[in-house]
Design a protein around this motif. Structure first.
Motif, short mmCIF file in Angstrom:
data_model
loop_
_atom_site.label_atom_id
_atom_site.label_comp_id
_atom_site.label_asym_id
_atom_site.label_seq_id
_atom_site.Cartn_x
_atom_site.Cartn_y
_atom_site.Cartn_z
N VAL A 71 0.84 -1.20 0.00
CA VAL A 71 0.00 0.00 0.00
C VAL A 71 0.88 1.26 0.00
CG1 VAL A 71 -1.66 1.31 1.39
CG2 VAL A 71 -1.96 -1.14 1.11
N ARG A 72 2.01 1.21 0.73
CA ARG A 72 2.90 2.37 0.80
C ARG A 72 3.89 2.44 -0.36
NH1 ARG A 72 4.18 4.89 5.51
NH2 ARG A 72 6.36 4.57 5.06
N GLU A 73 3.66 1.62 -1.38
CA GLU A 73 4.46 1.61 -2.62
C GLU A 73 5.90 1.14 -2.40
OE1 GLU A 73 3.71 5.73 -3.86
OE2 GLU A 73 2.55 4.92 -5.53
N GLU A 74 6.18 0.54 -1.23
CA GLU A 74 7.55 0.08 -0.97
C GLU A 74 7.91 -1.12 -1.86
OE1 GLU A 74 8.41 -0.39 3.24
OE2 GLU A 74 7.09 1.30 3.69
N ASP B 234 6.73 -1.56 -4.91
CA ASP B 234 7.02 -0.96 -6.22
C ASP B 234 8.43 -0.38 -6.22
OD1 ASP B 234 4.53 -1.61 -7.08
OD2 ASP B 234 3.68 0.40 -6.88
N ALA B 235 8.79 0.26 -5.09
CA ALA B 235 10.13 0.85 -5.00
C ALA B 235 11.21 -0.22 -5.14
CB ALA B 235 10.29 1.59 -3.67
N LEU B 236 10.98 -1.38 -4.53
CA LEU B 236 11.95 -2.48 -4.66
C LEU B 236 12.06 -2.90 -6.12
CD1 LEU B 236 11.22 -4.92 -1.70
CD2 LEU B 236 13.32 -3.70 -2.13
N SER B 237 10.89 -3.07 -6.76
CA SER B 237 10.89 -3.53 -8.15
C SER B 237 11.63 -2.57 -9.06
CB SER B 237 9.45 -3.69 -8.66
OG SER B 237 8.76 -4.59 -7.86
N THR B 238 11.37 -1.26 -8.86
CA THR B 238 12.03 -0.29 -9.76
C THR B 238 13.51 -0.09 -9.41
OG1 THR B 238 11.05 1.43 -8.39
CG2 THR B 238 10.03 1.02 -10.51
N MET B 239 13.90 -0.59 -8.22
CA MET B 239 15.34 -0.57 -7.91
C MET B 239 16.02 -1.83 -8.47
SD MET B 239 16.21 0.91 -4.18
CE MET B 239 14.77 0.84 -3.21
N LEU C 138 15.26 -4.86 -7.49
CA LEU C 138 15.35 -5.89 -6.45
C LEU C 138 14.09 -6.75 -6.49
CD1 LEU C 138 16.64 -3.61 -3.55
CD2 LEU C 138 17.98 -5.05 -5.06
#
Lengths: 381, 262
Positions: free
Chosen positions: A246-249, A251-256, A258
């Protein structure tokens, strides 16, 4: 002109007249948020029952009208036009007309989402089957992805986030010992007490040790530990990953670049798989202690209980139970993480994922336990 | 603050071609194309529900489009897999609307994370780089704080520092001003401009905050949910003053549409 019906609620009344294809609804009184609900269905039924070519609302008697009243007028217009007839409102006071103009551009439908159509039994079965099939496909795909990632982790152990793994192992394993021990103890105690009373009538109360030993080590120890783990840690995994989603974390992993499965799921699965057998040993131990308390209270020395236990259970019983608990740990952690990663958006999504993680976890544990029962029977274990 | 403006060159860093996207089965963006040039601050704007964030999430590879290509520094994000995709991902960083910092890590650990995963730098070097990035966004004094211990604006700056950990060519920012007070929002705008002009980082920003758009944007594209296409492209001041599209002018002048006013 034929007066068909006159309705009156607290401060609203309406009358319907039908005259050569034209139905006229005379509304009198306050058409507001408190009174409109009382005449809503009846007003709509007039159109459904009389099927007029032209439907007229005579609003000359309306003394007050608010948004709810306008909603009824718009709904009547929509219903009449859907039926292919014409619609008109006459003698609505200017002040209310402005209100109608304000809302008039809003297309009126059954509801924002459209009318939910009532599905037939066959359609419902089909829909549920599709949903189950879809979930099964996701589960298989996730299992495949997790298996590949676990093999990669085995090949490259330095890629595993060991710090996270030990942290989760502490939370899901070490911190769960008190509750697992308590439930195991009570289980052993209650089972021994309930079985000792009838068995004593036949002079077979010494065999309570056999019952406790075999049932705890082979079945109840692993099963209860897994169910506790599903309720305690499976839900926690789902909630944690769900909140991250929910906090887009995630998504953040995926776009990094990871992989969330490697980064988040593998440490949790490894922790659960390593901790479940250990917790099962605690559950077994405390279950046996519970049985011992009952046996001692029945007058048997501890050494007699111990000897009877050792003669009844074998190393194979312990190992079969522990091997089951390994699989249970994998399932509980895997499903908890999967439900977390599947979390959608919105405040209720995390709650839904958590509930789903516990329910799916327990169902899969039950299925897996059945599979193991058949497997062990076939193998003669 | 007088900073040199980036001007479009012949080089294209991001090229979006005949892009169509759908959300829950209905098309929200229909066959659009545009280019982003190196070093510019490029803003995607539009009204609520126009597909701004959807477009951004397609550009960073989180969603798959119905059709079209998204070329980032020459590589197609849509069709890339394996090593090519991993290479594209290192070319950009993303700041999400809520920061999306990992709550169980300190700010330094958050910024260090991409370095730990993608480099073989020694511990000391990773810490130094993480602190440098935090200093760049003015958060070096908060390196050991957890995300929950700092304000929303600071979380967004920390998210920018993490997005810059691997020195990417492009930074995607999703609604950087959302939920911030005007002063914090202006400070964030200054930070974006400073990074864009001094480090020549290309920014692709989703926003509908007009003061912020005027402050940072070199060029904007404007999405309209009614036609599901780009209805305007160019510098924001130019669109405000010269656009022939009524809706575009209304947007820039904060006027209600004819429908709303009746």
């Amino acid at each position: 002109m034929l007066a068909l019906e006159t309705e009156k609620t607290a401060s609203i009344g309406f009358r319907v007249s039908i005259d050569s294809g034209t139905s006229t609804l005379f509304v009198v009184g306050r058409l507001d948020v408190h009174t409109t609900g009382g005449v809503w269905q009846k007003a709509l039924r007039v159109i459904e029952e009389s099927h007029p070519d032209r439907f007229v609302v005579d609003a000359s008697g309306v003394t007050y009208c608010d948004g709810a009243g306008i909603a009824l007028l718009l709904k009547l217009q929509d219903r009449q036009r859907s039926a292919g007839g014409s619609f008109a409102i006459v003698s609505l006071r200017e002040v209310f007309h402005r209100l109608l103009d304000l809302y008039g551009n809003i297309p009126v439908t059954e509801s924002a989402q459209g009318t939910p159509t009532r599905l037939s039994f066959v359609e419902q079965v089909g829909r549920v089957s599709l949903e189950v099939g879809h979930n099964l496909r996701i589960l298989v795909a996730f299992t495949g992805q997790l298996t590949v990632t676990l093999f990669r982790a085995a090949a490259h152990p330095h890629h595993v986030r060991w710090r996270d793994m030990w942290h989760v192992a502490e939370l899901a394993g070490v911190n769960a010992i008190p509750i697992v021990a308590l439930i195991g103890f009570l289980l052993g105690l209650i089972m021994a007490f309930q079985s000792a009373i009838p068995m004593r009538r036949f002079g077979a109360d010494i065999f309570v040790a056999n019952l406790i030993g075999l049932s705890m080590l082979r079945e109840l120890g692993p099963l209860m530990t897994a169910i506790l783990l599903a309720g305690r840690s499976g839900s926690a995994f789902a909630a944690e990953l769900g909140t991250m989603k929910v906090r887009e974390e995630i998504d953040a992993l995926s776009t990094m670049g990871l992989d969330p499965v490697r980064f988040l799921v593998v440490p949790r699965v490894l922790a659960a798989v390593s901790m479940t057998p250990l917790l099962t040993i605690f559950a077994n131990l405390f279950g046996l202690i519970g049985g011992a308390v009952v046996m001692i209270s029945l007058g048997y020395p501890l050494v007699t209980y111990g000897n009877q236990l050792l003669s009844a259970v074998h190393l194979g019983d312990l190992i079969s139970g522990l091997s089951k608990s390994l699989a249970f740990g994998l399932v509980v952690a895997g499903v908890g993480c999967l439900r977390g990663l599947q979390t959608t958006t919105g405040a209720s999504a995390v709650g839904e994922s958590t509930t789903s993680a516990v329910v799916s976890g327990i169902i899969l544990i039950a299925i897996l336990d059945g599979v193991f029962a058949v497997l062990f029977y076939s193998l003669g274990i | 603050m007088n900073l040199p403006m980036a001007s479009p060159t012949e080089d294209v860093l991001i090229r979006v071609e005949h892009f169509t996207a759908a959300y829950q089965g209905s098309v929200v963006i229909d066959d659009i194309s545009f280019e982003v040039y190196p070093g510019e601050v490029f803003v995607i704007l539009g009204g609520s529900g126009s597909g701004k964030s959807t477009l951004l999430k397609h550009m960073i590879g989180l969603f798959e489009p119905v059709s079209g290509a998204i070329l980032i520094d020459g590589d197609d994000m849509v069709t890339a897999g394996g090593d090519t995709r991993a290479r594209i991902l290192t070319k950009f960083g993303v700041m999400y609307q809520q920061g999306a910092l990992f709550g169980s890590m300190t700010l330094r650990e958050n910024v260090r994370l991409p370095l730990e995963e993608f480099t073989d730098l020694p511990d000391e070097a990773m810490n130094l780089i993480a602190d440098m990035k935090l200093k760049l966004v003015g958060l070096d004094a908060f390196a050991t704080y957890m995300p929950s211990e700092i304000s929303g604006g600071m979380q967004k700056r920390a998210a920018i520092a993490r997005a810059m950990a691997l020195d990417p060519l492009i930074l995607f920012l999703d609604e950087p001003s959302a939920g911030l007070d005007p002063i914090t929002s202006a400070e964030l705008d200054q930070l974006i401009l400073r990074l864009a002009r001094s480090l020549r980082i290309t920014f692709v920003v989703v926003s509908h905050e007009l003061p912020s758009i005027y402050a940072i944007a070199d060029r904007v594209i404007m999405l309209d949910k009614r036609v599901k296409k780009i209805v305007a492209m160019g510098p924001p001041q130019e669109l405000r003053d010269k656009s022939t599209n009524t809706w575009v002018r209304q947007f820039f002048n904060r006027e209600a549409s004819a429908e709303a006013t009746g």
